[in-house]
Design an enzyme around this catalytic site. Structure first.
Site, short mmCIF file in Angstrom:
data_model
loop_
_atom_site.label_atom_id
_atom_site.label_comp_id
_atom_site.label_asym_id
_atom_site.label_seq_id
_atom_site.Cartn_x
_atom_site.Cartn_y
_atom_site.Cartn_z
N GLY A 288 0.60 -1.04 -0.01
CA GLY A 288 -0.20 -0.32 -0.43
C GLY A 288 0.58 0.92 0.30
O GLY A 288 0.71 2.64 0.51
N HIS B 41 0.35 1.47 -13.27
CA HIS B 41 1.35 0.55 -13.53
C HIS B 41 2.25 0.29 -13.78
O HIS B 41 2.73 1.84 -14.13
CB HIS B 41 0.51 -0.39 -15.02
CG HIS B 41 1.16 -1.48 -15.83
ND1 HIS B 41 0.49 -2.28 -15.33
CD2 HIS B 41 1.94 -1.46 -16.29
CE1 HIS B 41 1.60 -3.76 -15.64
NE2 HIS B 41 2.35 -2.89 -16.53
N ASN C 30 1.18 2.89 -2.28
CA ASN C 30 0.55 4.24 -3.52
C ASN C 30 -0.31 4.35 -2.36
O ASN C 30 -1.01 5.81 -2.82
CB ASN C 30 -0.24 3.14 -4.65
CG ASN C 30 1.21 2.82 -5.80
OD1 ASN C 30 1.58 3.84 -6.60
ND2 ASN C 30 1.66 2.04 -5.77
C1 GAR Z 1 3.48 -1.59 -7.91
O1 GAR Z 1 4.44 -0.95 -8.56
C2 GAR Z 1 2.55 -0.94 -8.57
O2 GAR Z 1 2.45 -0.05 -9.88
C3 GAR Z 1 2.07 -2.09 -8.77
O3 GAR Z 1 2.08 -2.94 -8.14
C4 GAR Z 1 2.78 -2.06 -7.18
C5 GAR Z 1 2.15 -2.14 -5.96
O4 GAR Z 1 3.01 -1.50 -5.02
N1 GAR Z 1 0.67 -2.64 -9.91
C6 GAR Z 1 0.79 -3.33 -10.73
O5 GAR Z 1 1.81 -4.09 -10.60
C7 GAR Z 1 -0.71 -3.68 -11.30
N2 GAR Z 1 -0.17 -4.47 -12.56
P1 GAR Z 1 2.20 -0.39 -3.55
O6 GAR Z 1 1.25 -2.47 -2.61
O7 GAR Z 1 3.26 -0.60 -2.73
O8 GAR Z 1 1.62 0.32 -3.59
#
Ligand code: GAR
Length: 201
Positions: free
Chosen positions: A13, A111, A15
């Site tokens: 999480g 993404h 983001n």
């Molecule tokens: C992030 O890098 C996001 O862009 C990616 O997963 C990670 C989640 O991190 N999403 C994808 O690959 C979607 N296809 P987070 O839980 O720390 O935000």
């Protein structure tokens, strides 16, 4: 009236945290982070939501549960919370065409590559960065886009390029893409879309 936003998560999480921090700095004036939904029990994102005072729930697809049943439960949660807009922030499940048709141009996703490179089904998390390193590209980045029925195929809202370093590993590259692109792009795009939706109401 602020646009009511649900953030869908599966993991750490960071983001989501970027969205919370933007809210706390007053940089999300047209959106309200109204709900966090995790499809994974115990996801650290749930703790981030609680610390930030955002209601957080788990909606996990049970083993063998048809996707339609899982999505019906998710839709009930979202409509119960009067959600106008959905942000997929590290949400590791693909939503069906039927689901996304309920929120046309109201679901955005972050993404971790420059779409149309290294995207689509099977490209998520560290796999995306591993694929970029295996290919040998020298520049990657992140993309925020609307979600439609094609995985990672909806209209692009924002992109930011990030350099790849010769000694990068998937982990170091993931971190740089997050710091230099994702955590900046996502809150800005969220505010822009929330503002646009608010004007249409
Ligand atoms: C992030 O890098 C996001 O862009 C990616 O997963 C990670 C989640 O991190 N999403 C994808 O690959 C979607 N296809 P987070 O839980 O720390 O935000």
């Amino acid at each position: 009236m602020k646009t009511r936003i649900a953030v869908l998560v599966s993991g750490g999480g960071t983001n989501l945290q970027a969205l919370i921090d933007a809210r706390d700095r007053g940089e999300l004036p047209h959106g309200e982070l109204a709900l966090v939904v995790s499809n994974k029990e115990g996801a650290y994102a749930l703790e981030r939501a609680e610390k930030a005072g955002i209601p957080a729930v788990v909606c996990q697809r049970a083993k063998g549960e048809p996707r339609g049943d899982f999505e019906a439960r998710l839709l009930a949660i979202l409509s119960g919370a009067k959600i106008d807009m959905i942000i997929l922030a590290g949400f590791m499940a693909i939503l069906s065409a039927d689901f996304v048709s309920r929120y046309p141009e109201r679901i955005i996703n972050i993404h971790p590559s420059l779409i149309p490179s290294f995207c689509g089904e099977g490209y998520y998390g560290l796999r995306v960065h591993r694929a970029a390193l295996d290919y040998g590209v020298k520049v990657t980045g992140a993309t925020v886009h609307f979600v439609n029925e094609v995985p990672d195929g909806g209209r692009i809202i924002a992109q930011k390029a990030v350099d790849i370093m010769p000694d990068d590993t998937p982990e170091t590259l993931q971190r740089r893409v997050m710091e230099q692109a994702e955590w900046i792009l996502l809150p800005r795009a969220a505010e822009a879309v929330a503002k646009e939706l608010g004007m249409g109401e």
